[in-house]
Design a protein around this motif. Sequence first.
Motif, PDB file in Angstrom:
ATOM      1  N   LEU A  18       1.088  -1.453  -0.082  1.00 29.13           N
ATOM      2  CA  LEU A  18       0.055   0.199  -0.378  1.00 29.13           C
ATOM      3  C   LEU A  18       0.596   1.194  -0.196  1.00 29.13           C
ATOM      4  CD1 LEU A  18      -2.977  -1.022   2.289  1.00 29.13           C
ATOM      5  CD2 LEU A  18      -3.027  -0.616   0.334  1.00 29.13           C
ATOM      6  N   TYR A  19       1.845   0.997   0.718  1.00 32.65           N
ATOM      7  CA  TYR A  19       3.250   2.495   0.707  1.00 32.65           C
ATOM      8  C   TYR A  19       3.284   2.853  -0.646  1.00 32.65           C
ATOM      9  CZ  TYR A  19       3.746   4.897   5.370  1.00 32.65           C
ATOM     10  OH  TYR A  19       3.906   5.533   6.363  1.00 32.65           O
ATOM     11  N   SER A  20       4.197   1.538  -1.464  1.00 33.69           N
ATOM     12  CA  SER A  20       3.969   1.494  -2.837  1.00 33.69           C
ATOM     13  C   SER A  20       4.020   2.305  -3.455  1.00 33.69           C
ATOM     14  CB  SER A  20       4.510   0.182  -3.499  1.00 33.69           C
ATOM     15  OG  SER A  20       3.414  -0.520  -3.976  1.00 33.69           O
ATOM     16  N   TYR A  21       1.765   2.213  -3.467  1.00 35.56           N
ATOM     17  CA  TYR A  21       0.946   2.466  -4.520  1.00 35.56           C
ATOM     18  C   TYR A  21       0.925   3.801  -3.538  1.00 35.56           C
ATOM     19  CZ  TYR A  21       0.112  -1.059  -7.287  1.00 35.56           C
ATOM     20  OH  TYR A  21       0.220  -2.280  -8.112  1.00 35.56           O
ATOM     21  N   ALA A  22       0.453   4.381  -2.947  1.00 32.71           N
ATOM     22  CA  ALA A  22       0.439   5.401  -2.535  1.00 32.71           C
ATOM     23  C   ALA A  22       1.822   6.500  -2.486  1.00 32.71           C
ATOM     24  CB  ALA A  22       0.606   5.616  -0.492  1.00 32.71           C
ATOM     25  N   LEU A  23       3.053   6.026  -2.999  1.00 28.06           N
ATOM     26  CA  LEU A  23       4.357   6.865  -2.534  1.00 28.06           C
ATOM     27  C   LEU A  23       3.349   6.820  -4.870  1.00 28.06           C
ATOM     28  CD1 LEU A  23       6.476   5.481  -1.160  1.00 28.06           C
ATOM     29  CD2 LEU A  23       6.094   7.593  -0.782  1.00 28.06           C
ATOM     30  N   ALA A  24       3.260   5.708  -5.459  1.00 27.99           N
ATOM     31  CA  ALA A  24       3.017   5.745  -7.017  1.00 27.99           C
ATOM     32  C   ALA A  24       1.737   6.665  -6.940  1.00 27.99           C
ATOM     33  CB  ALA A  24       2.671   4.858  -7.784  1.00 27.99           C
ATOM     34  N   SER A  25       1.107   6.901  -6.189  1.00 30.99           N
ATOM     35  CA  SER A  25       0.071   8.199  -7.012  1.00 30.99           C
ATOM     36  C   SER A  25       1.141   9.421  -6.701  1.00 30.99           C
ATOM     37  CB  SER A  25      -0.868   8.111  -5.868  1.00 30.99           C
ATOM     38  OG  SER A  25      -0.465   8.968  -4.590  1.00 30.99           O
ATOM     39  N   LYS A  26       1.862   9.733  -6.236  1.00 28.01           N
ATOM     40  CA  LYS A  26       2.377  11.047  -5.988  1.00 28.01           C
ATOM     41  C   LYS A  26       3.318  11.104  -7.118  1.00 28.01           C
ATOM     42  CE  LYS A  26       0.698  12.249  -1.798  1.00 28.01           C
ATOM     43  NZ  LYS A  26      -0.474  13.058  -2.220  1.00 28.01           N
ATOM     44  N   GLY A  27       4.359  10.229  -7.207  1.00 31.45           N
ATOM     45  CA  GLY A  27       4.622  10.463  -9.199  1.00 31.45           C
ATOM     46  C   GLY A  27       6.442   9.801  -8.468  1.00 31.45           C
ATOM     47  N   VAL A  28       5.981   8.814  -7.459  1.00 33.84           N
ATOM     48  CA  VAL A  28       8.028   8.582  -6.674  1.00 33.84           C
ATOM     49  C   VAL A  28       7.676   6.406  -7.753  1.00 33.84           C
ATOM     50  CG1 VAL A  28       9.106   7.175  -5.004  1.00 33.84           C
ATOM     51  CG2 VAL A  28       7.647   9.554  -4.952  1.00 33.84           C
ATOM     52  N   ILE A  29       8.828   6.661  -7.583  1.00 34.06           N
ATOM     53  CA  ILE A  29       8.961   5.626  -7.917  1.00 34.06           C
ATOM     54  C   ILE A  29      10.766   4.780  -7.380  1.00 34.06           C
ATOM     55  CG2 ILE A  29      10.331   3.908  -9.947  1.00 34.06           C
ATOM     56  CD1 ILE A  29       9.329   6.134 -11.850  1.00 34.06           C
ATOM     57  N   GLY A  30      10.596   3.606  -6.870  1.00 33.30           N
ATOM     58  CA  GLY A  30      11.122   2.939  -6.186  1.00 33.30           C
ATOM     59  C   GLY A  30      11.261   1.285  -6.096  1.00 33.30           C
ATOM     60  N   SER A  31      12.094   0.604  -5.247  1.00 34.52           N
ATOM     61  CA  SER A  31      12.341  -0.349  -4.825  1.00 34.52           C
ATOM     62  C   SER A  31      11.163  -0.870  -3.755  1.00 34.52           C
ATOM     63  CB  SER A  31      13.296  -0.797  -4.932  1.00 34.52           C
ATOM     64  OG  SER A  31      13.994  -0.614  -6.291  1.00 34.52           O
ATOM     65  N   ILE A  32      11.677  -2.016  -3.614  1.00 32.67           N
ATOM     66  CA  ILE A  32      10.437  -3.337  -2.465  1.00 32.67           C
ATOM     67  C   ILE A  32      11.297  -4.581  -2.056  1.00 32.67           C
ATOM     68  CG2 ILE A  32       8.386  -4.044  -1.420  1.00 32.67           C
ATOM     69  CD1 ILE A  32       6.727  -2.737  -3.499  1.00 32.67           C
ATOM     70  N   VAL A  33      11.810  -4.595  -0.933  1.00 33.52           N
ATOM     71  CA  VAL A  33      12.830  -5.789  -0.284  1.00 33.52           C
ATOM     72  C   VAL A  33      11.239  -6.239   0.759  1.00 33.52           C
ATOM     73  CG1 VAL A  33      14.616  -5.860   0.611  1.00 33.52           C
ATOM     74  CG2 VAL A  33      14.647  -3.947   0.019  1.00 33.52           C
ATOM     75  N   ASP A  34      11.833  -8.038  -0.145  1.00 41.41           N
ATOM     76  CA  ASP A  34      11.426  -8.913   0.825  1.00 41.41           C
ATOM     77  C   ASP A  34      12.656 -10.274   1.064  1.00 41.41           C
ATOM     78  OD1 ASP A  34       7.960  -9.457   2.653  1.00 41.41           O
ATOM     79  OD2 ASP A  34       9.654 -10.788   2.228  1.00 41.41           O
ATOM     80  N   ILE A  35      12.539 -10.789   2.481  1.00 48.10           N
ATOM     81  CA  ILE A  35      13.458 -11.612   2.581  1.00 48.10           C
ATOM     82  C   ILE A  35      12.510 -13.108   1.676  1.00 48.10           C
ATOM     83  CG2 ILE A  35      14.692 -11.035   4.535  1.00 48.10           C
ATOM     84  CD1 ILE A  35      13.473 -12.288   6.680  1.00 48.10           C
TER      85      ILE A  35
END
Length: 345
Positions: free
Chosen positions: A177-194
């Motif tokens: 949800l954080y990724s989509y909330a940030l994407a709505s602001k134009g942010v492109i990033g990365s998600i990490v999980d083990i």
Amino acid sequence: MLSLVYRSAWDVALEERPRPQIRGDHDVIVRIHATGVCGTDLGIISGKYHAKSSIILGHESAGEVIEIGPNVQNLQPGDRVVIDPTYYCGQCKMCRTGRQNHCLHKSTTETGVSSDGTFTDYYVTEDRFLYKLADHVSYEEATLTEPLSCMLTGINQIQLLPNFRTIILGAGPIGMLYSYALASKGVIGSIVDISEERLELAHSIAPDQWDTYASFDAAVQGISPDDHQVDLIVDTTGAIGTQVLSNLAHGGYLMLVGLRDGVSSFNPKEVVDRSLKIIGSIDSLGTFATAHYMIERGLVPAKKLITHTYPLQSYQEAFRMLGCDLDDGTLKTASSAIKVVLQST
């Protein structure tokens, strides 16, 4: 009514409880249809987060209006609604200074923690905490409104720029949800999980142009190969803390949203000298309507994020899917689910 009741750590069970009654002029009784399982629920069950004994768990819910108080004007029986569970009085010191998510009455009114929640058939709240659902939005999809509003609350604390190099730690529902909330602001990033299994799920539903990585170091290398510095790190796990400060660029943000006990240390001189910001964020603060809009308009793919649904009676299996095993009293990192929803029948 059938209700999932918390008694003490690792002791939860279905019980019959009386149906709530209209007591205030603005009260509304909602027939619950779907409730999302939150990490807070798992924390309560495992004894890692305090809750009042004998309360009904659950707070991420949607349902149908059944009965309204005499002064309710904007809702009618039969309306489909999503519930904002973050009660605030509007009159205490916290509320009057713009901190309604820390209302001084929270110790007795927090839904599913200190006050009866929504893993049940019926729930009573005030009309100001209900939002009508568009016909095309399912009850299950609507359950993501509350957690999404919490993500938006966190983001509102950041002077965000769309070119912020961003890493989210944890590919669970909060991370996604954080990724989509940030994407709505134009942010492109990365998600990490083990977890390879969860990472594969995340990769298939992540926002466009967002990458997934199995380690923080790999994500830093991928997003900033030259100086290994990033502008924003969101830790949804509660396990990383300030260990990642050395990878924050000058003026960068560390957003802490994972509710897990632990001890972290940092050098205050480094924080001052490099203008770093360490921010904690919890609950929803003036963002529920925006989250409601984003779900309604499909800006967040709620249906894709919900990987599993169960009837309320199968709560043990649902919790087990998220790594919480009531039989042996263990809470492990889940690997095969993103969002799990319990349905009332």
